[in-house]
Design a protein around this motif. Structure first.
Motif, PDB file in Angstrom:
ATOM      1  N   GLU A  86       0.400  -1.099   0.117  1.00  0.00           N
ATOM      2  CA  GLU A  86       0.060  -0.328  -0.305  1.00  0.00           C
ATOM      3  C   GLU A  86       0.928   0.795   0.123  1.00  0.00           C
ATOM      4  N   PRO A  87       0.617   2.018  -1.010  1.00  0.00           N
ATOM      5  CA  PRO A  87       1.624   3.837  -0.858  1.00  0.00           C
ATOM      6  C   PRO A  87       0.952   4.636   0.370  1.00  0.00           C
ATOM      7  N   ASP A 117       7.142   2.063  -6.653  1.00  0.00           N
ATOM      8  CA  ASP A 117       6.819   2.005  -8.177  1.00  0.00           C
ATOM      9  C   ASP A 117       5.298   3.129  -7.867  1.00  0.00           C
ATOM     10  N   VAL A 118       4.602   2.624  -6.591  1.00  0.00           N
ATOM     11  CA  VAL A 118       3.209   2.085  -6.190  1.00  0.00           C
ATOM     12  C   VAL A 118       3.399   3.986  -5.922  1.00  0.00           C
ATOM     13  N   ARG A 120       5.539   6.746  -5.683  1.00  0.00           N
ATOM     14  CA  ARG A 120       6.117   7.447  -7.374  1.00  0.00           C
ATOM     15  C   ARG A 120       4.616   7.263  -7.826  1.00  0.00           C
ATOM     16  N   ALA A 121       3.763   7.198  -7.728  1.00  0.00           N
ATOM     17  CA  ALA A 121       2.379   7.216  -8.314  1.00  0.00           C
ATOM     18  C   ALA A 121       2.105   7.710  -7.983  1.00  0.00           C
ATOM     19  N   LEU A 124       2.939  11.586  -7.327  1.00  0.00           N
ATOM     20  CA  LEU A 124       2.237  12.289  -8.325  1.00  0.00           C
ATOM     21  C   LEU A 124       1.327  12.659  -8.419  1.00  0.00           C
ATOM     22  N   MET A 127       0.422  15.351  -6.404  1.00  0.00           N
ATOM     23  CA  MET A 127       1.720  16.590  -7.109  1.00  0.00           C
ATOM     24  C   MET A 127       0.593  17.672  -8.136  1.00  0.00           C
ATOM     25  N   ARG A 128      -0.136  16.434  -9.221  1.00  0.00           N
ATOM     26  CA  ARG A 128      -0.695  17.043  -9.796  1.00  0.00           C
ATOM     27  C   ARG A 128      -2.607  17.790  -9.182  1.00  0.00           C
ATOM     28  N   LEU A 149       3.883  21.025  -2.806  1.00  0.00           N
ATOM     29  CA  LEU A 149       4.126  20.245  -3.756  1.00  0.00           C
ATOM     30  C   LEU A 149       6.039  20.271  -3.667  1.00  0.00           C
ATOM     31  N   GLU A 153       7.937  16.755  -3.978  1.00  0.00           N
ATOM     32  CA  GLU A 153       9.078  16.285  -5.146  1.00  0.00           C
ATOM     33  C   GLU A 153      10.761  15.893  -3.894  1.00  0.00           C
ATOM     34  N   LEU A 156      10.538  12.431  -3.621  1.00  0.00           N
ATOM     35  CA  LEU A 156       9.733  11.983  -5.582  1.00  0.00           C
ATOM     36  C   LEU A 156      11.889  11.707  -5.505  1.00  0.00           C
TER      37      LEU A 156
ATOM     38  N   ALA B 202       9.677  15.995 -11.315  1.00  0.00           N
ATOM     39  CA  ALA B 202       8.174  15.786 -10.594  1.00  0.00           C
ATOM     40  C   ALA B 202       7.282  17.088 -10.740  1.00  0.00           C
ATOM     41  N   ARG B 203       7.506  18.419 -10.269  1.00  0.00           N
ATOM     42  CA  ARG B 203       6.950  19.347 -11.100  1.00  0.00           C
ATOM     43  C   ARG B 203       6.808  19.942 -11.869  1.00  0.00           C
ATOM     44  N   ALA B 206       3.363  16.791 -13.712  1.00  0.00           N
ATOM     45  CA  ALA B 206       2.035  17.127 -12.167  1.00  0.00           C
ATOM     46  C   ALA B 206       1.722  18.351 -13.469  1.00  0.00           C
ATOM     47  N   GLU B 211       2.382   9.961 -16.582  1.00  0.00           N
ATOM     48  CA  GLU B 211       3.072  10.360 -16.741  1.00  0.00           C
ATOM     49  C   GLU B 211       3.642   8.400 -17.335  1.00  0.00           C
ATOM     50  N   LEU B 222       3.231   4.234 -14.578  1.00  0.00           N
ATOM     51  CA  LEU B 222       3.119   3.618 -13.239  1.00  0.00           C
ATOM     52  C   LEU B 222       1.788   3.456 -13.503  1.00  0.00           C
ATOM     53  N   THR B 225      -3.414   4.415  -8.681  1.00  0.00           N
ATOM     54  CA  THR B 225      -3.432   3.990  -7.512  1.00  0.00           C
ATOM     55  C   THR B 225      -4.881   4.168  -7.332  1.00  0.00           C
TER      56      THR B 225
END
Ligand SMILES: Nc1ncnc2c1ncn2[C@@H]1O[C@H](COP(=O)(O)OP(=O)(O)O)[C@@H](O)[C@H]1O
Ligand SMILES: [Mg+2]
Lengths: 175, 226
Positions: A86-87, A117-118, A120-121, A124, A127-128, A149, A153, A156, B202-203, B206, B211, B222, B225
């Motif tokens: 679990e992330p 990987d999870v 990181r996703a 991100l 961050m979106r 942010l 970062e 990350l 990453a910024r 975003a 990605e 990726l 999730t």
């Protein structure tokens, strides 16, 4: 630390162990500046035993906690596995938890790369969301979103660097 | 599933003994803003150049809509690039002798548009992007961020189907970088232009809808999730 129960499960998985051995291992890996008090080790093991995630093996009847040898159960393995998969909900200042998960994944022979990987996703994705918030909000919201942010970062960058070091880490700590 | 606007399948590409791509797969949907991330030297730029028809892969397939790019001649690929693609690189790569307006008009002139029309479109776009004040300046008279925004205008002017951006904010401070990305992504979304942006930050990623990560010449996406 909030992950003490899962950390103890991770340390117990390779082989059954006594409380004092677990404490020593824990302190070496995760407790550099904050060793785990013995009291917390035994209270945590007691709760894990109550929840069926560890069992006591071969202690003489009436023996004190320091004589008990603990072993992980299937339920314990399941809990550990779920936790490692679990992330963590992305928020700044996660470093310790992420570090513990990477180490325990390696120690238990699971994929630390998959976990990174999870994570990181998840980072991100957050961050979106923050980038979208920045577009609309008043300047104060933008400045606050920027704070988060930049911290995500930084996480990350650590995730990327650690991913690049996994082979080396696995050699040293993996099984 | 609809036909993707860009697709790479099992693309390999080496430079001498150095393999840059070792079987890269990627699909990009029309109108999507995609970030291509990954460590330095992982093959991001090479992938972008293959997708854009600048480089020909050693093996594998590259598709633009229903055209097989890697099978086209050099000349046809150049023509297609001029008509369908726009580019933004790390260092604007504006023509230093020309004022900003002329730099922006350049893709239209290369595509054979009349001078007057090309300049009029360029001026209109600079205006719309809030860059009208920079029209008469030469690149040497622009800040890095301003030059990069002019480069975005140049990439947009011919209303391309896809814009390829390789580290478009790589040489800028954070605030100028934000301005460039806001401009690029907003304008692209407004026009329905697909964007492929290569970045290790990453910024920057975003700003994208999605990605992928390039590692050792292979694309990993990726899994989104919960
Ligand atoms: N023109 C070139 N000549 C020789 N080697 C190259 C050239 N372009 C890229 N490479 C090599 O190919 C690999 C991938 O490069 P590149 O695609 O530029 O990576 P990235 O953009 O992710 O930093 C690197 O090892 C790089 O040194
Ligand atoms: Mg590059």
């Amino acid at each position: 630390m909030a992950n003490v129960p899962t950390a103890l499960l991770g340390l117990l998985e390779p082989q059954p162990s006594h409380g004092y051995e677990l404490k020593r291992e824990y302190d070496t890996l995760f407790g550099q500046d904050r060793p785990l008090p013995f009291g917390q080790v035994y209270s945590t093991l007691g709760r894990l035993e109550r929840d069926g995630q560890v069992v006591v093996e071969g202690a003489e009847p009436g023996a004190g906690p320091e004589r008990k040898r603990y072993a992980i159960t299937d339920a314990g393995v399941r809990r550990l596995e779920e936790w490692l998969r679990e992330p963590e909900p992305p928020h700044p200042h996660l470093q310790t938890v992420l570090f513990v998960k990477v180490m325990l994944a390696l120690l238990s022979g699971r994929s630390a790369a998959a976990f990174l990987d999870v994570q990181r996703a998840a980072h991100l994705q957050r961050m979106r969301e923050l980038t979208a918030i920045r577009k609309a909000g008043p300047l104060s919201r933008i400045v606050l979103a920027d704070y988060e942010l930049f911290h995500l970062e930084a996480d990350l960058r650590w995730i990327d660097l650690t991913a690049a070091r996994l082979d080396q880490l696995a050699e040293e700590y993996g099984r | 599933m609809s036909t993707p606007i860009l697709r790479a399948a099992k693309v390999t590409r080496s430079f001498g003994p150095t393999p840059a791509l070792r079987g890269a797969d990627l699909r990009v949907d029309a109108g999507e803003v995609l970030a291509v991330m990954g460590p330095s030297g992982s093959g991001k730029s090479t992938l972008l150049h293959c997708l854009a028809g600048i480089l020909r892969p050693d093996s594998g397939e590259v598709w633009f809509a229903d055209q097989r790019l890697d099978r086209l001649s050099e000349r046809d690929r150049t023509r297609l690039r001029r008509r369908e693609f726009g580019f933004v690189f790390q260092f604007g790569q504006l023509v230093p002798e020309l004022p900003a307006a002329a730099n922006v008009a350049l893709p239209l002139l290369l595509a054979g548009e009349r001078r007057r029309d090309a300049y009029r479109s360029a001026a209109g776009l600079l205006d719309r992007l809030g860059l009208a004040g920079l029209a008469a300046r030469r690149p040497g008279e622009l800040s890095g961020g301003q030059a990069q925004r002019v480069a975005v205008a140049r990439a947009l002017v011919a209303r391309p189907r896809v814009i390829f951006a390789d580290e478009p904010t790589g040489s800028l401070d954070s605030l100028s970088g934000e301005a460039v990305l806001d401009l690029l992504v907003d304008a692209a979304r407004e026009q329905g232009t697909t964007v492929v942006v290569v970045t290790h930050e990453a910024r920057v990623a975003a700003y994208a809808d999605r990605e992928v990560v390039v590692r050792d010449g292979v694309v990993t996406s990726l899994a989104a999730t919960s």
